[in-house]
Design a protein around this motif. Structure first.
Motif, PDB file in Angstrom:
ATOM      1  N   GLU A  54       0.179  -0.617   0.218  1.00  0.00           N
ATOM      2  CA  GLU A  54      -0.303   0.075  -0.532  1.00  0.00           C
ATOM      3  C   GLU A  54       1.078   1.862   0.055  1.00  0.00           C
ATOM      4  OE1 GLU A  54      -4.267   0.314   2.754  1.00  0.00           O
ATOM      5  OE2 GLU A  54      -2.581   0.911   3.383  1.00  0.00           O
ATOM      6  N   CYS A  55       0.789   2.298  -0.869  1.00  0.00           N
ATOM      7  CA  CYS A  55       0.879   3.617  -0.779  1.00  0.00           C
ATOM      8  C   CYS A  55       0.603   4.754  -0.771  1.00  0.00           C
ATOM      9  CB  CYS A  55       2.033   3.130  -2.006  1.00  0.00           C
ATOM     10  SG  CYS A  55       3.096   5.092  -2.622  1.00  0.00           S
ATOM     11  N   ALA A  56       1.043   5.832   0.378  1.00  0.00           N
ATOM     12  CA  ALA A  56      -0.388   6.678   0.537  1.00  0.00           C
ATOM     13  C   ALA A  56       0.417   7.915   0.134  1.00  0.00           C
ATOM     14  CB  ALA A  56      -0.962   6.252   1.781  1.00  0.00           C
ATOM     15  N   ILE A  57      -0.232   8.869  -0.100  1.00  0.00           N
ATOM     16  CA  ILE A  57       0.273  10.807  -0.112  1.00  0.00           C
ATOM     17  C   ILE A  57      -0.162  11.641   1.125  1.00  0.00           C
ATOM     18  CG2 ILE A  57       0.583  12.346  -0.724  1.00  0.00           C
ATOM     19  CD1 ILE A  57      -0.014  11.259  -3.855  1.00  0.00           C
ATOM     20  N   VAL A  58       1.187  11.543   1.482  1.00  0.00           N
ATOM     21  CA  VAL A  58       0.662  11.803   3.399  1.00  0.00           C
ATOM     22  C   VAL A  58       1.098  13.405   3.795  1.00  0.00           C
ATOM     23  CG1 VAL A  58       1.376  11.681   5.915  1.00  0.00           C
ATOM     24  CG2 VAL A  58       0.922  10.023   3.479  1.00  0.00           C
ATOM     25  N   ASP A  59       0.362  13.824   3.900  1.00  0.00           N
ATOM     26  CA  ASP A  59       0.460  15.587   4.273  1.00  0.00           C
ATOM     27  C   ASP A  59       1.776  15.546   5.577  1.00  0.00           C
ATOM     28  OD1 ASP A  59       0.199  17.961   6.411  1.00  0.00           O
ATOM     29  OD2 ASP A  59      -0.490  18.746   4.134  1.00  0.00           O
ATOM     30  N   ALA A  60       2.515  16.165   5.184  1.00  0.00           N
ATOM     31  CA  ALA A  60       3.778  16.139   5.810  1.00  0.00           C
ATOM     32  C   ALA A  60       3.566  17.105   7.680  1.00  0.00           C
ATOM     33  CB  ALA A  60       5.236  17.123   5.118  1.00  0.00           C
ATOM     34  N   GLU A  61       2.363  17.591   7.570  1.00  0.00           N
ATOM     35  CA  GLU A  61       2.354  17.948   8.431  1.00  0.00           C
ATOM     36  C   GLU A  61       1.358  17.368  10.272  1.00  0.00           C
ATOM     37  OE1 GLU A  61       0.809  22.727   8.211  1.00  0.00           O
ATOM     38  OE2 GLU A  61       3.342  22.670   7.487  1.00  0.00           O
ATOM     39  N   THR A  62       0.312  17.579   9.271  1.00  0.00           N
ATOM     40  CA  THR A  62      -0.530  16.590   9.527  1.00  0.00           C
ATOM     41  C   THR A  62      -0.328  14.832   9.948  1.00  0.00           C
ATOM     42  OG1 THR A  62      -1.968  16.166   7.292  1.00  0.00           O
ATOM     43  CG2 THR A  62      -2.280  18.448   8.737  1.00  0.00           C
ATOM     44  N   LYS A  63       0.703  14.070   9.383  1.00  0.00           N
ATOM     45  CA  LYS A  63       0.981  13.350   9.178  1.00  0.00           C
ATOM     46  C   LYS A  63      -0.359  11.612   8.895  1.00  0.00           C
ATOM     47  CE  LYS A  63       5.010  14.270   9.977  1.00  0.00           C
ATOM     48  NZ  LYS A  63       5.309  14.748  10.846  1.00  0.00           N
ATOM     49  N   SER A  64      -1.553  12.618   7.807  1.00  0.00           N
ATOM     50  CA  SER A  64      -2.787  11.946   7.301  1.00  0.00           C
ATOM     51  C   SER A  64      -2.793  11.948   6.019  1.00  0.00           C
ATOM     52  CB  SER A  64      -3.943  12.627   7.713  1.00  0.00           C
ATOM     53  OG  SER A  64      -3.755  13.712   7.504  1.00  0.00           O
ATOM     54  N   SER A  65      -3.208  11.046   6.091  1.00  0.00           N
ATOM     55  CA  SER A  65      -3.403  10.793   4.091  1.00  0.00           C
ATOM     56  C   SER A  65      -3.794  11.755   3.337  1.00  0.00           C
ATOM     57  CB  SER A  65      -4.142   9.554   3.046  1.00  0.00           C
ATOM     58  OG  SER A  65      -3.253   8.297   4.674  1.00  0.00           O
ATOM     59  N   VAL A  66      -4.332  12.326   2.252  1.00  0.00           N
ATOM     60  CA  VAL A  66      -4.594  13.193   1.209  1.00  0.00           C
ATOM     61  C   VAL A  66      -5.347  12.591   0.201  1.00  0.00           C
ATOM     62  CG1 VAL A  66      -2.982  14.761   2.720  1.00  0.00           C
ATOM     63  CG2 VAL A  66      -2.625  13.774   0.557  1.00  0.00           C
ATOM     64  N   ALA A  67      -4.688  11.808  -0.297  1.00  0.00           N
ATOM     65  CA  ALA A  67      -5.884  11.107  -0.937  1.00  0.00           C
ATOM     66  C   ALA A  67      -5.692   9.386  -1.156  1.00  0.00           C
ATOM     67  CB  ALA A  67      -4.675  11.227  -2.229  1.00  0.00           C
ATOM     68  N   HIS A  68      -6.452   9.302  -2.270  1.00  0.00           N
ATOM     69  CA  HIS A  68      -6.881   7.334  -1.900  1.00  0.00           C
ATOM     70  C   HIS A  68      -5.975   6.724  -2.488  1.00  0.00           C
ATOM     71  CE1 HIS A  68      -8.986   3.656  -2.309  1.00  0.00           C
ATOM     72  NE2 HIS A  68      -8.430   3.402  -3.344  1.00  0.00           N
ATOM     73  N   SER A  69      -5.252   5.227  -1.086  1.00  0.00           N
ATOM     74  CA  SER A  69      -4.614   4.752  -1.985  1.00  0.00           C
ATOM     75  C   SER A  69      -4.264   3.887  -2.834  1.00  0.00           C
ATOM     76  CB  SER A  69      -3.951   4.349  -0.229  1.00  0.00           C
ATOM     77  OG  SER A  69      -4.737   3.334   0.212  1.00  0.00           O
ATOM     78  N   ASN A  70      -3.135   3.966  -3.371  1.00  0.00           N
ATOM     79  CA  ASN A  70      -2.755   2.845  -4.144  1.00  0.00           C
ATOM     80  C   ASN A  70      -2.180   1.671  -3.753  1.00  0.00           C
ATOM     81  OD1 ASN A  70      -3.056   5.985  -5.204  1.00  0.00           O
ATOM     82  ND2 ASN A  70      -1.951   4.361  -7.733  1.00  0.00           N
ATOM     83  N   SER A  71      -2.212   0.363  -3.986  1.00  0.00           N
ATOM     84  CA  SER A  71      -2.297  -1.175  -3.764  1.00  0.00           C
ATOM     85  C   SER A  71      -2.108  -1.475  -4.586  1.00  0.00           C
ATOM     86  CB  SER A  71      -3.455  -1.190  -2.560  1.00  0.00           C
ATOM     87  OG  SER A  71      -4.341  -1.155  -3.110  1.00  0.00           O
ATOM     88  N   ILE A  72      -1.498  -2.510  -4.652  1.00  0.00           N
ATOM     89  CA  ILE A  72      -1.031  -4.193  -5.249  1.00  0.00           C
ATOM     90  C   ILE A  72      -0.986  -5.675  -4.624  1.00  0.00           C
ATOM     91  CG2 ILE A  72       1.062  -3.642  -5.231  1.00  0.00           C
ATOM     92  CD1 ILE A  72       1.300  -4.290  -8.185  1.00  0.00           C
ATOM     93  N   LEU A  73      -1.885  -6.171  -5.612  1.00  0.00           N
ATOM     94  CA  LEU A  73      -1.618  -7.887  -4.696  1.00  0.00           C
ATOM     95  C   LEU A  73      -0.985  -8.719  -4.751  1.00  0.00           C
ATOM     96  CD1 LEU A  73      -5.544  -8.401  -3.685  1.00  0.00           C
ATOM     97  CD2 LEU A  73      -3.540  -7.354  -1.937  1.00  0.00           C
ATOM     98  N   THR A  74      -0.171  -9.435  -4.239  1.00  0.00           N
ATOM     99  CA  THR A  74       1.221 -10.547  -4.995  1.00  0.00           C
ATOM    100  C   THR A  74      -0.107 -12.175  -5.036  1.00  0.00           C
ATOM    101  OG1 THR A  74       1.480 -11.544  -3.295  1.00  0.00           O
ATOM    102  CG2 THR A  74       2.552  -9.219  -3.600  1.00  0.00           C
ATOM    103  N   SER A  75       0.588 -12.389  -6.055  1.00  0.00           N
ATOM    104  CA  SER A  75       0.336 -13.715  -5.536  1.00  0.00           C
ATOM    105  C   SER A  75       0.940 -14.739  -4.043  1.00  0.00           C
ATOM    106  CB  SER A  75       1.181 -14.600  -6.847  1.00  0.00           C
ATOM    107  OG  SER A  75       0.967 -14.483  -7.890  1.00  0.00           O
ATOM    108  N   ARG A  76      -0.014 -15.769  -3.600  1.00  0.00           N
ATOM    109  CA  ARG A  76       0.431 -16.764  -2.935  1.00  0.00           C
ATOM    110  C   ARG A  76       2.321 -16.840  -3.006  1.00  0.00           C
ATOM    111  NH1 ARG A  76      -3.966 -18.042  -0.113  1.00  0.00           N
ATOM    112  NH2 ARG A  76      -5.221 -18.422  -1.839  1.00  0.00           N
ATOM    113  N   VAL A  77       2.687 -16.078  -1.075  1.00  0.00           N
ATOM    114  CA  VAL A  77       4.038 -16.722  -0.753  1.00  0.00           C
ATOM    115  C   VAL A  77       4.612 -18.053  -1.407  1.00  0.00           C
ATOM    116  CG1 VAL A  77       5.720 -15.940   0.378  1.00  0.00           C
ATOM    117  CG2 VAL A  77       4.547 -13.971   0.500  1.00  0.00           C
ATOM    118  N   ILE A  78       5.830 -18.097  -2.203  1.00  0.00           N
ATOM    119  CA  ILE A  78       6.089 -19.393  -2.047  1.00  0.00           C
ATOM    120  C   ILE A  78       7.974 -19.551  -1.611  1.00  0.00           C
ATOM    121  CG2 ILE A  78       5.040 -20.146  -4.683  1.00  0.00           C
ATOM    122  CD1 ILE A  78       7.566 -20.124  -5.879  1.00  0.00           C
ATOM    123  N   PRO A  79       7.967 -20.659  -1.193  1.00  0.00           N
ATOM    124  CA  PRO A  79       9.424 -20.860   0.156  1.00  0.00           C
ATOM    125  C   PRO A  79      10.715 -21.258  -1.113  1.00  0.00           C
ATOM    126  CG  PRO A  79       7.605 -22.911  -0.245  1.00  0.00           C
ATOM    127  CD  PRO A  79       6.737 -22.230  -0.640  1.00  0.00           C
TER     128      PRO A  79
END
Length: 606
Positions: A199-224
């Protein structure tokens, strides 16, 4: 304002121990420029920075992965593995056909477990032995129900990990555990079988809160990380003797040392076009580098000669990583007169040695391009020099290192005498139509080594990828000290650089280390003889792709000053996965490693 345009991962399948580095494309507010540079809290842009989080998504539905095709979900389990206490991960298969196809190799696991008594906890046998037997090819198999609560407790791979309750929350039938808060993340054993979310989010440097919808991506299942069966160190006497144990915990005899030679396959050459049969994730450098490091470190060699090491990978990975294991590093990059790509990706020869076993005395660098220039200046007519150089200048190099041993043979006659060893590491030209160039390069290297041998009483080791099969002219020159005048390779000599043939000799008493297996008549050594070519006394192959299988790699030694004590066992075709060649998820190069244990002969017996 800062905007995230795209997020994606370079590899579709996450593997335990291999770092994941997402690609994040940003649009900066200044000049509307696009970049992939990170924007951190300590260095915000226009009052904003990027915040990253990684989650493990643990579904109520549990899965196990196939040991042969780790990107596939397992549906069958081998009961023979459980009874033999083989690691559970190796017991899973995705289909009856998968198990049947892999049986020839899988059976070896059972045979080795029966002979060596592989230890694996009783807890695993108890947990994974609850399914009803259905029977299958050559071994008992079980069908696995991978849904619902029936299998939930049996697929946790040991003790249930403890997660901080503050970073876990439920989402439908899933529990999300926060496992990382940096841009990169390295999957652990706890992640096996689970999907990861970045998950990647843009954050306001002063308030430390997200200012836009976060971008995310899912992986496949982790393998050994797939792991091949360990290769054993085998005494050339054919019997296991004290001081020669398996590589997992071997103890070398006093006064001996080991040498490894391995072409690790440069990342620049590890393309899907060349190796379409290998999964793309297994060709990726983040995966291969960790797999190669595990393998190389596992051999615990005193001297390591690697070929096809990229310049940037030497500086950024191999040198610093092997330094952690006590190795000092030396490197010779190929010259760049022919190469036209990124200078940092040029490969070369890297030699490492254990600082507690050897000290560095001297280093020689051989550039065959320079030797080609000297040769053409001396013997080629002016009108033909350009043509000659075009044929001879191929950027190949050799690295020669003189080392002093910090150990001795404990012989009375050797007290107070320095024990030096000269190690040559080379990668000869690959083009099969340039037989004259290959032979000339090998001859040039050997003449250089003769000069070193003439100046000191010093054992010689000549290691590398010679791109020459057993019985070829370069191999004959190395092994026999000369080339027969009627050898077919000599027919290719447009520049007449191989004439007269009588000059193609050397006085070094070199012998191929692996030819020692041909002289072994009992025990494990006899088993290795079946993997040797009886006509040349060399391994059947050290390079195995779908289009080519033969031997190109050798360790030669001076037989008047060294003896071979033991050798790393060879692979056979049954040791490789039936449905592919090299590289593979288990073996990350298209070559196999060679390793020999040597003992210096007392000087008065030479």
């Amino acid at each position: 304002m800062l905007t995230v345009l795209r997020v994606h991962l370079p590899s579709d399948i996450p593997i335990v121990g291999c770092e994941l580095t997402p690609y994040v494309l940003l649009r900066r507010p200044d000049k509307n420029s696009v970049t992939t540079d990170d924007v951190t809290e300590s260095n915000p842009v226009d009052g904003h920075f990027l915040r990253y989080k990684w989650y493990r998504i643990q579904s109520d539905k549990k899965v196990a992965v196939c040991s042969v095709h780790p990107s596939e979900q397992a549906t069958l389990q081998c009961l023979g593995c459980l009874k033999a206490k083989i690691p559970v991960a190796k017991s899973y298969h995705c289909s009856p056909k998968c198990f049947s196809d892999a049986w020839q190799h899988h059976r070896v696991l059972h045979e080795r477990a029966a002979s060596s008594g592989n230890e694996n906890g009783n807890e695993e046998e108890e947990v994974f032995g609850r399914f009803n037997s259905t029977g299958s090819t050559g071994s008992s198999m079980v069908n696995m129900s991978l849904s619902g609560s029936q299998s939930s407790s049996s697929l946790t791979n040991g003790a249930t990990p403890l997660y901080p309750p503050t970073v876990a929350h439920r989402n439908g039938g899933e529990t999300w555990f926060e496992v990382g808060h940096s841009k990169t993340y390295t999957p652990t054993a706890d992640d096996i079988g689970h999907v990861l979310k970045f998950e990647c989010a843009i954050v306001d440097a002063e308030t430390k809160s997200s200012v836009a919808h976060s971008n995310s991506i899912l992986t496949s299942r982790v393998i050994p990380a797939p792991s091949p069966s360990p290769r054993r160190l085998i005494s050339v006497s054919g019997a296991d003797v004290p001081g020669h144990l398996d590589l997992d915990g071997r103890i070398l005899s006093a006064g001996t040392f080991t040498v490894l030679s391995y072409n690790v396959l440069s990342d620049a050459y590890a393309t899907s076009e060349l190796y379409s049969y290998c999964p793309s994730w297994a060709l990726s450098w983040p995966y291969r580098r960790q797999n190669l490091l595990r393998e190389i470190v596992g051999y615990r060699a005193d001297i390591v000669c690697l070929q096809e090491v990229q310049s940037d990978h030497f500086e950024e990975f191999f040198a610093p990583e092997l330094d952690k294991y006590g190795y000092q590093a030396l490197f010779k990059r190929k010259t760049a007169e022919v190469f036209s790509g990124n200078i940092n990706t040029i490969d070369g020869c890297a030699t490492f040695f254990r600082r507690d076993r050897f000290s560095h005395v001297k280093k020689y660098e051989v550039e065959f391009n320079k030797a080609a220039q000297s040769l053409t200046d001396a013997v080629v007519p002016t009108a033909q020099k350009k043509t000659a150089l075009n044929r001879l200048v191929k950027d190949n190099v050799a690295l020669i290192v003189v080392l002093e041993a910090k150990f001795s043979n404990h012989g009375v006659d050797n007290l107070g005498k320095r024990q030096l060893v000269c190690v040559a590491n080379t990668h000869v030209n690959v083009h099969q139509d340039l037989k004259d160039v290959k032979l000339w390069q090998v001859h040039t290297l050997l003449k250089g080594l003769e000069k070193i041998a003439a100046s000191a009483d010093i054992p010689m080791l000549v290691c590398g990828d010679f791109n020459s099969v057993p019985g070829s002219a370069p191999h004959a020159l190395l092994a026999m000290g000369k080339v027969d005048q009627m050898h077919p390779d000599l027919a290719v000599d447009p520049l007449q650089i191989l004439r007269p043939v009588s000059k193609l000799t050397h006085q070094l008493p070199l012998v191929s280390a692996y030819s020692s297996f041909a002289r072994v008549g009992v025990g494990l050594g006899l088993e290795q003889r079946r993997k040797m070519d009886p006509g040349t006394n060399e391994p059947l192959f050290t390079n195995c792709t779908r289009d080519f299988i033969s031997t190109h790699d050798y360790i030669f030694y001076s037989a008047d000053s060294l003896t071979v004590e033991s050798l790393l066992e060879l692979l056979d075709e049954d040791s490789l996965r039936k449905d592919t060649a090299l590289p593979s998820p288990e073996w990350s190069s298209d070559h196999i490693a060679l390793l020999a244990e040597f003992r210096c002969k007392p000087r008065n017996r030479r």
